[in-house]
Design a protein around this motif. Structure first.
Motif, PDB file in Angstrom:
ATOM      1  N   ASN A   1       0.825  -1.220   0.000  1.00 39.64           N
ATOM      2  CA  ASN A   1       0.000   0.000   0.000  1.00 39.64           C
ATOM      3  C   ASN A   1       0.852   1.261   0.000  1.00 39.64           C
ATOM      4  N   GLU A   2       1.937   1.205   0.803  1.00 38.58           N
ATOM      5  CA  GLU A   2       2.840   2.373   0.841  1.00 38.58           C
ATOM      6  C   GLU A   2       3.486   2.607  -0.524  1.00 38.58           C
ATOM      7  N   ARG A   3       3.898   1.509  -1.127  1.00 38.85           N
ATOM      8  CA  ARG A   3       4.515   1.639  -2.446  1.00 38.85           C
ATOM      9  C   ARG A   3       3.499   2.072  -3.493  1.00 38.85           C
TER      10      ARG A   3
ATOM     11  N   GLU B   1       0.890   3.986  -2.963  1.00 39.11           N
ATOM     12  CA  GLU B   1       0.646   5.440  -2.824  1.00 39.11           C
ATOM     13  C   GLU B   1       1.724   6.262  -3.523  1.00 39.11           C
ATOM     14  N   GLU B   2       2.952   5.730  -3.472  1.00 38.31           N
ATOM     15  CA  GLU B   2       4.040   6.444  -4.135  1.00 38.31           C
ATOM     16  C   GLU B   2       3.874   6.438  -5.653  1.00 38.31           C
ATOM     17  N   LYS B   3       3.216   5.401  -6.108  1.00 38.67           N
ATOM     18  CA  LYS B   3       3.074   5.273  -7.552  1.00 38.67           C
ATOM     19  C   LYS B   3       1.807   5.927  -8.101  1.00 38.67           C
ATOM     20  N   ILE B   4       0.893   6.314  -7.190  1.00 38.53           N
ATOM     21  CA  ILE B   4      -0.395   6.832  -7.655  1.00 38.53           C
ATOM     22  C   ILE B   4      -0.222   8.029  -8.570  1.00 38.53           C
ATOM     23  N   ASP B   5       0.618   8.974  -8.111  1.00 37.48           N
ATOM     24  CA  ASP B   5       0.806  10.183  -8.915  1.00 37.48           C
ATOM     25  C   ASP B   5       1.393   9.864 -10.285  1.00 37.48           C
TER      26      ASP B   5
ATOM     27  N   THR C   1      -1.310   8.133 -12.421  1.00 34.45           N
ATOM     28  CA  THR C   1      -2.476   8.919 -12.808  1.00 34.45           C
ATOM     29  C   THR C   1      -2.310   9.519 -14.195  1.00 34.45           C
TER      30      THR C   1
END
Length: 590
Positions: free
Chosen positions: A189-191, A193-197, A200
Motif C-alpha cells: 500500500n505504501e509503495r 501510494e508512491e506510484k499513484i501520482d 495517474t
C-alpha cells in the motif's frame, strides 16, 4: 473387549481416501526418515491396527465407510489401542470440529494444506509426550454445551491440553501468516501510494493499452480454443486428483465420450484398461514430481470397451509458484499405424520367403532338367532300337522310363513357368493368332489321351472371332492345361469335353465344359492354389503337381484376362476365361 497379542512398530499409519494426498503425505514423511503405512479408509485402518500398532495415526476426517471421528473413537475405546496418539486432518472451518475432535479423543489436529515444518514438529512433540505420559489416568467425563449441541469428552488432562495447544499453535501459526500478509499488504500500500501520482498521468494510456491487450488476449484465447478443439490429437487436462478438466473434440472421437460425460470424473476409470493401470500410476507419480513423458506407447480403451493402441505425451501443469496443480496429456491413435507396421513386416518376410523359394525352385529345376533330357533322349533311342535290338520286356521298361522322364520334365517346366511368372520374368510375345487353328492343334495333341479315356472332344466357335492378340505358345498352354484337365477328370466310362468360344464386346470368352466327376462346393476355393489338388492322400488317383491351374490363372491374368469355374459334383465342370481381342501393346511384353 477380548485381549489380543500385537506386534509393536515404529511406523506411522496414514488414513486417507485420496490416493494422491496419501502419496504426497507418505513422500513427505519418508523424507524425514519415518516409516509409513497407508490405509484408504477407517475400515482398512482397523485391519492394519489389528496386525500391529503404529507409533501415531494420522487420519483424514471425511472418508467413506468410517470417517476420522469414528476411527479415533474406536481407537480410544480399545484398551489395546487407546494409547496410540491420533492426529486428525481438518480444514478447521467450524469451531465445532475442535470439540468433535476432543469428544472422540483425538490427541492433535493439523489443517489442510499442512505446513511441512509444523507437521514434523507436531509429530516429534507427540512422540516425546507419549513417552512421558504413558501411565496418566483418564479423567471423568466432561459435558460441554456449544452451539446448541452437547459434547461428552473423556480424555487425559495432557491429551486435552495437547489438543487445545495444537489448536492454539495452529491459530498462532495462521495469525503469524496473517500478520505477515498484513505487513506485506501494508508495504504494498505504501509503495502503491508512491506510484499513484506517476500512474495517474499514464492512466488513460494504460487503459487503452489494457483494452488492446484484452482484445489480443481474447483473440489468442479464441485461437487457442480453436486449435484445441480442432487438433488431430486428443488433448486432455486433469487436476492433481486425476479428474478431467478439459476434453477436446479429438478426444471425443478417439474414446467415444463427450466432454459432458467425462468432465469432473476420474480419467483412469474411463479410458485405462486394468492391465496397464500399474504402469499409468508409475508415470503419473513421476509427472507429479515434475517430470515429462513423451512418446509412451501403451493401450487405452474406447467407451465401447475396445482396446486402442496410442502414443501418449504427459506433462505437469504448474501454477505461478511452479507447484504442480494438474496434468496435460496429448494422445496420436497409432492402432492403424501398428497394423500397417505389422503388415509391412509380414509382407517383407513373405517377399523374402517367396524370393528364396523362387530362386531355389529355379536353380533346382535347371539342375534336374539337364540329366532328365539325357534320360529322355537315350531312353527314346533305346526304344526305337537305334542303340541295338532289345526284347519286348526291355522295350516296355524303356518306354516307362521315357514316359516317366517326360512326366517329370513337364513338372519341372511347370515349376519354372510358375517361378518366372511370380518373379515377373516370364516373357510373352504378343502376335495376331488364329483362334480356330490353335484349338485344332491343341485337340491333335490331346486326341490320343482322349481316345484312351473314351472322351469325345467338341468345339463351338463364334464365326465373328477369327483372331486374338496374344502369346501363341502361352495361349496354347492355357488351352492344353484346361482341356487336358477336362479329359483327365472324366468318368471311368468316358464322356464329352466341349470348348465354346464367343466374342463379347472387346473380349473373347472361352468355356471348357466336361461331363466328368465334378468338384465339391467346399473345394472350389482351392482350384487355383499352388501345389494343391482337390483329391489328396490315398484318394489321389489322377496324378499331377497341382500347378497346372495356378499357372493357367497367372498366364490368363498376364494377358489382361480373368478365369473362373463352375461345377456340380458328380455331373461335370465348366472352366471359363476371357482374353482381350486386342492387346494394349504389340511385341514382347514382360
Amino acid at each position: 473387549m477380548e485381549s489380543k497379542e500385537y506386534n509393536y512398530s515404529d511406523e506411522l499409519l496414514i488414513v486417507e481416501d485420496s490416493p494422491t494426498q496419501a502419496r504426497m503425505l507418505k513422500f513427505l514423511l519418508e523424507k524425514h526418515n519415518y516409516r509409513v503405512n497407508v490405509a484408504c479408509n477407517g475400515r482398512e485402518a482397523l485391519d492394519l491396527l489389528n496386525i500391529h500398532k503404529p507409533m501415531i495415526v494420522i487420519s483424514d476426517i471425511i472418508m467413506p465407510e468410517m470417517d476420522g471421528y469414528q476411527l479415533c473413537k474406536y481407537i480410544k475405546s480399545d484398551e489395546n489401542l487407546k494409547k496410540i496418539p491420533v492426529i486428525l486432518l481438518t480444514s478447521l472451518s467450524d469451531p465445532g470440529e475442535v470439540l468433535k475432535g476432543m469428544e472422540c479423543g483425538a490427541d492433535n489436529f493439523m489443517t489442510k494444506p499442512y505446513d511441512e515444518q509444523l507437521l514434523i514438529s507436531r509429530l516429534k512433540s507427540l512422540i516425546l509426550r507419549k513417552q512421558m505420559h504413558e501411565s496418566e489416568s483418564v479423567q471423568n467425563d466432561v459435558e460441554i454445551l456449544f452451539g446448541g449441541q452437547k459434547y461428552f469428552i473423556t480424555a487425559k488432562r495432557q491429551q486435552i491440553l495437547d489438543f487445545l495447544f495444537s489448536t492454539y499453535e495452529t491459530a498462532v501459526w495462521k495469525n503469524s501468516e496473517l500478520l505477515r500478509v498484513q505487513e506485506e499488504l501494508k508495504e504494498l500500500n505504501e509503495r502503491l501510494e508512491e506510484k499513484i501520482d506517476e500512474r495517474t498521468a499514464a492512466l488513460k494510456t494504460e487503459i487503452k493499452q489494457r483494452k488492446q491487450s484484452e482484445e489480443k488476449l481474447q483473440e489468442s484465447e479464441e485461437r487457442l480454443k480453436s486449435i484445441f478443439d480442432n487438433a488431430n490429437d486428443a488433448i486432455i487436462t486433469t487436476d492433481i486428483e486425476g479428474n478431467v478438466i478439459s476434453w477436446n473434440k479429438a478426444a471425443e472421437k478417439l474414446f467415444g465420450f463427450t466432454e459432458d460425460e467425462v468432465k469432473g470424473k476420474e480419467l483412469s476409470s474411463l479410458i485405462v484398461p486394468e492391465n496397464v493401470m500399474k504402469e499409468r500410476h508409475k508415470i503419473i507419480y513421476q509427472v507429479l514430481s515434475g517430470n515429462t513423458f513423451a512418446g509412451v506407447e501403451t493401450i487405452r480403451k474406447h467407451k465401447d470397451g475396445t482396446k486402442i493402441c496410442v502414443s501418449v505425451n504427459i506433462s505437469p501443469i504448474h501454477d505461478a509458484d511452479k507447484k504442480v496443480v494438474g496434468l496435460s496429456g496429448i494422445i496420436r491413435d497409432i492402432t492403424e499405424h501398428k497394423k500397417l507396421e505389422k503388415l509391412r513386416i509380414e509382407n517383407e518376410h513373405l517377399a523374402a520367403v517367396n524370393k528364396t523359394k523362387s530362386n531355389f525352385l529355379s536353380q533346382m529345376s535347371h539342375e534336374l532338367r539337364t540329366p532328365l533330357n539325357a534320360i529322355i533322349g537315350f531312353s527314346e533311342l533305346i526304344t526305337l532300337g537305334l542303340a541295338g535290338e532289345i526284347n519286348e520286356k526291355q522295350k516296355r521298361y524303356t518306354k516307362n522310363i521315357h514316359e516317366s522322364g517326360n512326366h517329370l520334365l513337364g513338372i519341372i517346366n511347370d515349376i519354372l513357368d510358375l517361378t518366372k511368372v511370380e518373379s515377373g520374368k516370364l516373357d510373352i510375345s504378343i502376335e495376331k493368332i488364329p483362334v480356330a487353328q490353335i484349338i485344332n492343334e491343341t485337340f491333335m495333341l490331346l486326341n490320343e489321351r482322349a481316345l484312351e479315356c473314351n472322351v469325345i472332344l467338341r468345339k463351338e466357335l463364334d464365326p465373328e472371332l477369327e483372331f486374338i492378340e496374344a502369346d501363341k505358345l502361352r495361349f496354347k498352354q492355357i488351352l492344353f492345361n484346361l482341356l487336358g484337365n477336362a479329359v483327365k477328370f472324366s468318368k471311368p466310362g468316358g464322356g464329352t469335353v466341349t470348348i465354346t468360344v464367343k466374342k463379347e464386346s472387346d473380349m473373347a470368352k472361352f468355356s471348357i465344359s466336361d461331363t466328368g466327376i465334378g468338384i465339391r462346393e467346399e473345394d472350389m476355393e482351392k482350384l487355383f492354389n499352388e501345389f494343391e489338388q482337390i483329391e489328396s492322400g490315398s484318394s489321389r488317383k489322377y496324378g499331377g503337381t497341382g500347378l497346372g491351374l495356378a499357372i493357367t490363372k497367372q498366364l490368363v491374368e498376364l494377358h489382361g484376362g480373368r478365369i473362373w469355374a463352375e461345377s456340380r459334383y458328380g455331373e461335370g465342370s465348366t472352366f471359363m476365361f476371357t482374353l482381350p481381342t486386342e492387346a494394349k501393346t504389340m511385341g514382347d511384353t514382360k
